[in-house]
Design a protein around this motif. Structure first.
Motif, PDB file in Angstrom:
ATOM      1  N   SER A  71       1.905  -1.027  13.342  1.00 24.76           N
ATOM      2  CA  SER A  71       3.312  -0.700  13.615  1.00 24.76           C
ATOM      3  C   SER A  71       4.065  -0.267  12.352  1.00 24.76           C
ATOM      4  CB  SER A  71       4.013  -1.920  14.231  1.00 24.76           C
ATOM      5  OG  SER A  71       3.977  -3.014  13.325  1.00 24.76           O
ATOM      6  N   GLU A  72       3.354  -0.050  11.261  1.00 24.15           N
ATOM      7  CA  GLU A  72       3.979   0.342   9.990  1.00 24.15           C
ATOM      8  C   GLU A  72       3.432   1.705   9.553  1.00 24.15           C
ATOM      9  OE1 GLU A  72       4.745  -4.051   7.976  1.00 24.15           O
ATOM     10  OE2 GLU A  72       2.754  -3.136   7.809  1.00 24.15           O
ATOM     11  N   PRO A  73       4.064   2.783  10.007  1.00 24.46           N
ATOM     12  CA  PRO A  73       3.565   4.124   9.684  1.00 24.46           C
ATOM     13  C   PRO A  73       3.637   4.425   8.185  1.00 24.46           C
ATOM     14  CG  PRO A  73       5.736   4.248  10.687  1.00 24.46           C
ATOM     15  CD  PRO A  73       5.292   2.826  10.812  1.00 24.46           C
ATOM     16  N   VAL A  74       2.619   5.109   7.703  1.00 20.61           N
ATOM     17  CA  VAL A  74       2.560   5.518   6.304  1.00 20.61           C
ATOM     18  C   VAL A  74       3.205   6.888   6.160  1.00 20.61           C
ATOM     19  CG1 VAL A  74       1.033   6.115   4.388  1.00 20.61           C
ATOM     20  CG2 VAL A  74       0.486   4.165   5.852  1.00 20.61           C
ATOM     21  N   GLU A  75       4.009   7.047   5.126  1.00 21.76           N
ATOM     22  CA  GLU A  75       4.604   8.357   4.856  1.00 21.76           C
ATOM     23  C   GLU A  75       4.588   8.641   3.363  1.00 21.76           C
ATOM     24  OE1 GLU A  75       9.084   8.366   5.179  1.00 21.76           O
ATOM     25  OE2 GLU A  75       8.632   6.623   6.458  1.00 21.76           O
ATOM     26  N   LYS A  76       4.645   9.887   3.021  1.00 27.78           N
ATOM     27  CA  LYS A  76       4.627  10.303   1.618  1.00 27.78           C
ATOM     28  C   LYS A  76       6.056  10.503   1.144  1.00 27.78           C
ATOM     29  CE  LYS A  76       1.638  12.953  -1.410  1.00 27.78           C
ATOM     30  NZ  LYS A  76       0.522  13.942  -1.448  1.00 27.78           N
ATOM     31  N   ARG A  77       6.415   9.805   0.046  1.00 28.73           N
ATOM     32  CA  ARG A  77       7.787   9.873  -0.451  1.00 28.73           C
ATOM     33  C   ARG A  77       7.778  10.021  -1.966  1.00 28.73           C
ATOM     34  NH1 ARG A  77      11.421   8.147   3.474  1.00 28.73           N
ATOM     35  NH2 ARG A  77      13.059   7.973   1.905  1.00 28.73           N
TER      36      ARG A  77
ATOM     37  N   PHE B 284       7.799   6.348 -13.317  1.00 31.23           N
ATOM     38  CA  PHE B 284       8.555   7.585 -13.156  1.00 31.23           C
ATOM     39  C   PHE B 284       8.295   8.182 -11.770  1.00 31.23           C
ATOM     40  CE2 PHE B 284       7.506   6.927 -17.619  1.00 31.23           C
ATOM     41  CZ  PHE B 284       8.776   6.931 -18.182  1.00 31.23           C
ATOM     42  N   ALA B 285       9.210   9.019 -11.316  1.00 33.04           N
ATOM     43  CA  ALA B 285       9.134   9.566  -9.966  1.00 33.04           C
ATOM     44  C   ALA B 285       7.824  10.307  -9.736  1.00 33.04           C
ATOM     45  CB  ALA B 285      10.325  10.490  -9.722  1.00 33.04           C
ATOM     46  N   HIS B 286       7.187  10.005  -8.587  1.00 33.50           N
ATOM     47  CA  HIS B 286       5.940  10.650  -8.211  1.00 33.50           C
ATOM     48  C   HIS B 286       5.781  10.554  -6.696  1.00 33.50           C
ATOM     49  CE1 HIS B 286       5.106   6.353  -8.709  1.00 33.50           C
ATOM     50  NE2 HIS B 286       4.091   6.491  -7.882  1.00 33.50           N
ATOM     51  N   GLN B 287       4.978  11.417  -6.146  1.00 28.86           N
ATOM     52  CA  GLN B 287       4.698  11.386  -4.721  1.00 28.86           C
ATOM     53  C   GLN B 287       3.673  10.281  -4.440  1.00 28.86           C
ATOM     54  OE1 GLN B 287       5.942  13.132  -2.145  1.00 28.86           O
ATOM     55  NE2 GLN B 287       7.300  14.457  -3.346  1.00 28.86           N
ATOM     56  N   ARG B 288       3.991   9.416  -3.446  1.00 25.67           N
ATOM     57  CA  ARG B 288       3.085   8.299  -3.140  1.00 25.67           C
ATOM     58  C   ARG B 288       3.142   7.997  -1.650  1.00 25.67           C
ATOM     59  NH1 ARG B 288       0.750   3.637  -5.786  1.00 25.67           N
ATOM     60  NH2 ARG B 288       1.300   4.565  -7.772  1.00 25.67           N
ATOM     61  N   GLU B 289       1.998   7.648  -1.100  1.00 27.73           N
ATOM     62  CA  GLU B 289       1.946   7.210   0.296  1.00 27.73           C
ATOM     63  C   GLU B 289       2.376   5.755   0.374  1.00 27.73           C
ATOM     64  OE1 GLU B 289      -1.876   8.000   1.962  1.00 27.73           O
ATOM     65  OE2 GLU B 289      -1.441  10.136   2.226  1.00 27.73           O
ATOM     66  N   VAL B 290       3.437   5.492   1.144  1.00 29.32           N
ATOM     67  CA  VAL B 290       4.017   4.155   1.241  1.00 29.32           C
ATOM     68  C   VAL B 290       4.361   3.850   2.698  1.00 29.32           C
ATOM     69  CG1 VAL B 290       4.954   4.115  -1.116  1.00 29.32           C
ATOM     70  CG2 VAL B 290       6.318   5.098   0.743  1.00 29.32           C
TER      71      VAL B 290
ATOM     72  N   GLY C  70      12.212  -4.172   4.240  1.00 28.93           N
ATOM     73  CA  GLY C  70      13.202  -3.370   3.542  1.00 28.93           C
ATOM     74  C   GLY C  70      12.704  -2.729   2.264  1.00 28.93           C
ATOM     75  N   MET C  71      11.376  -2.743   2.028  1.00 33.69           N
ATOM     76  CA  MET C  71      10.837  -2.171   0.797  1.00 33.69           C
ATOM     77  C   MET C  71       9.716  -1.193   1.111  1.00 33.69           C
ATOM     78  SD  MET C  71      10.703  -5.344  -1.879  1.00 33.69           S
ATOM     79  CE  MET C  71       9.384  -6.114  -0.969  1.00 33.69           C
ATOM     80  N   TRP C  72       9.505  -0.234   0.195  1.00 32.36           N
ATOM     81  CA  TRP C  72       8.395   0.708   0.303  1.00 32.36           C
ATOM     82  C   TRP C  72       7.199   0.129  -0.439  1.00 32.36           C
ATOM     83  CZ3 TRP C  72       8.955   4.031   3.940  1.00 32.36           C
ATOM     84  CH2 TRP C  72      10.197   4.622   4.201  1.00 32.36           C
ATOM     85  N   LEU C  73       6.155  -0.229   0.305  1.00 28.34           N
ATOM     86  CA  LEU C  73       4.956  -0.823  -0.280  1.00 28.34           C
ATOM     87  C   LEU C  73       3.804   0.171  -0.251  1.00 28.34           C
ATOM     88  CD1 LEU C  73       5.036  -4.413   1.279  1.00 28.34           C
ATOM     89  CD2 LEU C  73       5.914  -3.670  -0.942  1.00 28.34           C
ATOM     90  N   THR C  74       2.855   0.002  -1.175  1.00 26.39           N
ATOM     91  CA  THR C  74       1.671   0.843  -1.229  1.00 26.39           C
ATOM     92  C   THR C  74       0.550   0.221  -0.403  1.00 26.39           C
ATOM     93  OG1 THR C  74       2.230   1.664  -3.440  1.00 26.39           O
ATOM     94  CG2 THR C  74      -0.065   1.842  -2.773  1.00 26.39           C
ATOM     95  N   ALA C  75      -0.117   1.030   0.382  1.00 22.12           N
ATOM     96  CA  ALA C  75      -1.248   0.536   1.179  1.00 22.12           C
ATOM     97  C   ALA C  75      -2.358   0.053   0.262  1.00 22.12           C
ATOM     98  CB  ALA C  75      -1.767   1.647   2.094  1.00 22.12           C
ATOM     99  N   GLY C  76      -3.069  -0.968   0.705  1.00 20.23           N
ATOM    100  CA  GLY C  76      -4.159  -1.499  -0.098  1.00 20.23           C
ATOM    101  C   GLY C  76      -4.983  -2.497   0.683  1.00 20.23           C
ATOM    102  N   GLU C  77      -6.037  -3.034   0.039  1.00 23.52           N
ATOM    103  CA  GLU C  77      -6.937  -3.971   0.694  1.00 23.52           C
ATOM    104  C   GLU C  77      -6.278  -5.327   0.945  1.00 23.52           C
ATOM    105  OE1 GLU C  77     -10.387  -4.222  -1.698  1.00 23.52           O
ATOM    106  OE2 GLU C  77     -11.015  -2.142  -1.356  1.00 23.52           O
ATOM    107  N   TRP C  78      -5.092  -5.526   0.434  1.00 21.78           N
ATOM    108  CA  TRP C  78      -4.425  -6.819   0.566  1.00 21.78           C
ATOM    109  C   TRP C  78      -3.884  -7.065   1.971  1.00 21.78           C
ATOM    110  CZ3 TRP C  78       0.598  -6.139   2.020  1.00 21.78           C
ATOM    111  CH2 TRP C  78       1.175  -4.898   1.739  1.00 21.78           C
TER     112      TRP C  78
END
Length: 311
Positions: A244-250, A219-225, A230-238
């Protein structure tokens, strides 16, 4: 009761039988058929919505008795924490037995190597096939649906796998009148897909009807991505994001969940089941087509993995 009254009553009952009732009835039949025909089944359970619905159907199929087989999760080590927490709560709630095939363990032993892109989704095949072989499972329930992807549309409900867990589309068996063939040679097994004929919309409408709890990530929630391919990914240890890929909250939600490195979120303000259903009914993109990077590697990416033993 007169004949006319009986006919009227039968008509009323028939009219009340819905599309979801038919899908539920088919899935329950499949679970019972496997339990009666095969000796050692297992149900793949990740805490994703399709496996949740599949478990709900299994609980219905055997109630009031317990589910007569364990659950298996192939843990990539890059799963969403919210989904793992849901998985563990559900296992504890119903007193189920959970087996975990751990990708990280294979990497630590040097059996598998990390990929340059950081995704571990393709690395699930070996832990899965070895778990099937080690526990001698002869039937493995999966939540794949035919509407998800072209290769999955080729599958039968009962899909034979050879002694190496490999899939050969030419060995598909006819399934007329819901007659399923689970025969297999020693070392072989069947992959079973109770949700084959469901769509993403069916799943959500069933979740609504049955009031099934899902992880909040759907369900819709605020997340740093961050944006990649072409996709919004979540930051992680992977391995993401790069410089060159700025993080933003959406405001986003997930249509499907898997390895964090290849599962994208979609912009959405759908915060309830009803709003999600409205959103899905209007979309033209399948959930995997919109949010799974591993399926975009090539036209035959999923089929190639399925031939090797992947679901």
């Amino acid at each position: 009761m007169t004949r006319a009254t009986a006919a009227q009553s039968h008509t009323q009952v028939t009219r009340c039988w819905s599309h979801l009732d038919s899908l539920e009835s088919e899935a329950v039949h499949i679970f019972r058929e496997v339990a009666g025909e095969l000796e050692n089944p297992v149900l793949l359970f990740s805490g994703g919505k399709d496996s949740i619905v599949m478990l709900h159907l299994a609980l219905k199929a055997f109630a009031p008795a317990p589910v007569p087989f364990p659950l298996l999760h192939v843990d990539t080590g890059h799963n969403f924490p919210e989904v793992l927490a849901y998985r563990d709560r559900t296992v504890a709630r119903y007193g189920l037995r959970l087996l975990v095939a751990d990708v990280q363990g294979y990497i630590d032993r040097g059996v598998l190597r990390e990929r340059p892109d950081g995704t571990r989704n393709p690395l699930q095949t070996l832990p899965l096939t070895e778990a099937i072989r080690r526990h001698r499972f002869d039937a493995v329930f999966g939540g794949a649906r035919r509407d998800e992807e072209k290769a999955r549309a080729k599958e039968r409900v009962f899909s034979l796998r050879d002694e190496f867990s490999q899939w050969d589309p030419r060995r598909q068996r006819p399934e007329l009148w819901q007659l399923y063939n689970g025969r297999h040679a020693p070392g072989e097994h069947v992959r079973v897909f109770p949700l084959s004929n469901w769509t993403e919309l069916d799943v959500w409408q069933y979740v609504q009807r049955e009031r099934i709890e899902l992880p909040e990530i759907y369900f819709a929630h605020q997340r740093e991505v961050f944006r990649r391919s072409g996709m919004w990914l979540t930051a992680g240890e992977w391995g993401g994001p790069t410089a060159s890929e700025p993080v933003e909250k959406r405001l986003v939600r997930y249509r499907t969940v898997g390895d964090m490195s290849c599962t994208g979120a979609v912009d959405s303000d759908a915060a309830t089941v009803e709003q999600v259903i409205t959103e899905i009914a209007a979309t033209r993109l399948t959930e995997r087509g919109a949010t799974r990077a591993d399926d975009k590697l090539s036209e035959a990416a999923m089929e190639d993995r399925k031939r090797e033993g992947y679901f």
